[in-house]
Design an enzyme around this catalytic site. Structure first.
Site, short mmCIF file in Angstrom:
data_model
loop_
_atom_site.label_atom_id
_atom_site.label_comp_id
_atom_site.label_asym_id
_atom_site.label_seq_id
_atom_site.Cartn_x
_atom_site.Cartn_y
_atom_site.Cartn_z
N LYS A 73 78.64 35.00 38.54
CA LYS A 73 78.47 33.84 39.41
C LYS A 73 78.98 32.60 38.68
O LYS A 73 78.81 32.48 37.46
CB LYS A 73 76.98 33.70 39.75
CG LYS A 73 76.60 32.65 40.77
CD LYS A 73 75.09 32.74 41.00
CE LYS A 73 74.62 31.79 42.09
NZ LYS A 73 73.17 31.99 42.38
N SER A 148 72.38 32.69 47.20
CA SER A 148 73.57 31.95 46.80
C SER A 148 74.57 32.76 45.98
O SER A 148 75.68 32.32 45.73
CB SER A 148 73.15 30.72 45.98
OG SER A 148 72.45 31.08 44.80
N SER A 172 68.23 34.64 45.68
CA SER A 172 69.69 34.47 45.63
C SER A 172 70.48 35.67 45.12
O SER A 172 71.70 35.66 45.17
CB SER A 172 70.04 33.23 44.80
OG SER A 172 69.72 32.06 45.50
#
Length: 295
Positions: A73, A148, A172
């Site tokens: 990420k 996310s 997330s």
């Protein structure tokens, strides 16, 4: 989806690590329309592949993840790439150091090949709140990948890499893993170092893994977990190993939350799949019970 074993078998059968990385880069280019990555670490990944190939020629071990590409990420600081947190605020931020977890993966021979899209600074649940565009769901391009950590889970689901790292503060990793149909782990707070990872909410942030199967997720988790002197919140003790092969299977007690299983809210095929899995768990000797958690 591809697995860690798939890649390691190719190397064992004589394929070069450079070829593995080149193949991964081709898959990434072919899947560009899904917008899973905000940046690709091309030249450094190829240089690292050449280094590992040189080790192979010398008969040296590459490590438990030798030659395996991965993505993180874009909240993880890393060498040779800009870290933006998917926000234009950081579009030119070149970190002078990198996250502990990336160091640990690279020490075992893994190769960072890209930074995954996410909701900016981890604020969001659909990867629509990114300054670099929306990540599309690998199974249906008209839908979102979740968030996310949507880019990380979508990259695994598309078969670009066997595993990816994400962060989970309030769902997330778990939520996009569910949206994309991959394994997602949110560990106990303090199990994995957060040093070198941009915070969303430091007192509740956790680092976790996403992979195509449980064995791969467990192996990566095994490598990155543990105390880190640069993160005072890491726990002093850890399990000797999180790998299933190192841990006898004991009967577990599993709860199905009835408030989340309403027939007028959850799709019928989803309910069918969950209850089918529940029956499988019962046959394996686990206890599965309905529980109530009122909101």
């Amino acid at each position: 989806m591809i697995t860690i074993n798939d890649i390691q078998a190719r190397i064992k059968n004589g394929e070069s690590v450079r070829s593995i990385v080149e193949d991964t880069l081709m898959r990434i280019d072919a899947a560009a329309e899904y917008n899973t990555l905000v940046s690709v670490v091309r030249d450094p990944a190829l240089r690292r592949a050449d280094e590992l190939d040189a080790q192979l020629k010398k008969g040296e071990s590459l490590g438990r993840l030798g030659g395996v590409p991965f993505v993180v990420k874009d909240m993880f600081l890393a060498h040779d790439t800009i870290t933006t947190a998917s926000s234009n605020i950081l579009k030119n931020f070149d970190s002078p150091y990198q996250a502990t977890v990336i160091n640990r993966l690279e020490a075992e021979g893994a190769i960072l090949i890209g930074k995954a899209n996410n909701d900016a600074f981890g604020n969001g649940a659909s990867t629509e709140n990114s300054d670099f565009g929306i990540t599309k769901n690998p199974h249906d391009k008209t839908r979102v990948a979740g968030g996310s950590s949507g880019g990380s889970t979508a990259a695994v689901a598309l078969g670009l890499v066997p595993f990816a790292l994400g962060t989970d503060t309030g769902g997330s990793i778990r939520q996009p893993a569910g949206y994309c149909g991959v394994v997602g782990i949110k560990p106990t707070y303090g199990t994995i170092s957060r040093f070198g990872v941009i915070a969303m909410a430091s007192s509740t942030d956790t680092i976790g893994t996403t992979a195509g199967n449980s064995d791969d997720a467990a192996l990566v988790f095994d490598i990155i977990a543990g105390k880190d002197g640069r993160d005072a919140t890491t726990l002093p003790d850890r399990a000797k190993s999180y790998l299933p092969s190192h841990n006898p299977i004991k009967p577990l007690k599993i709860g199905i939350v009835k408030e989340h299983m309403a027939k007028d809210v959850v799709q019928p095929e989803m309910l069918e799949a969950i209850y089918k899995q529940a029956e499988q768990l019962k046959k394996l000797g686990h206890i599965v019970e309905e529980v109530s958690i009122p909101t």
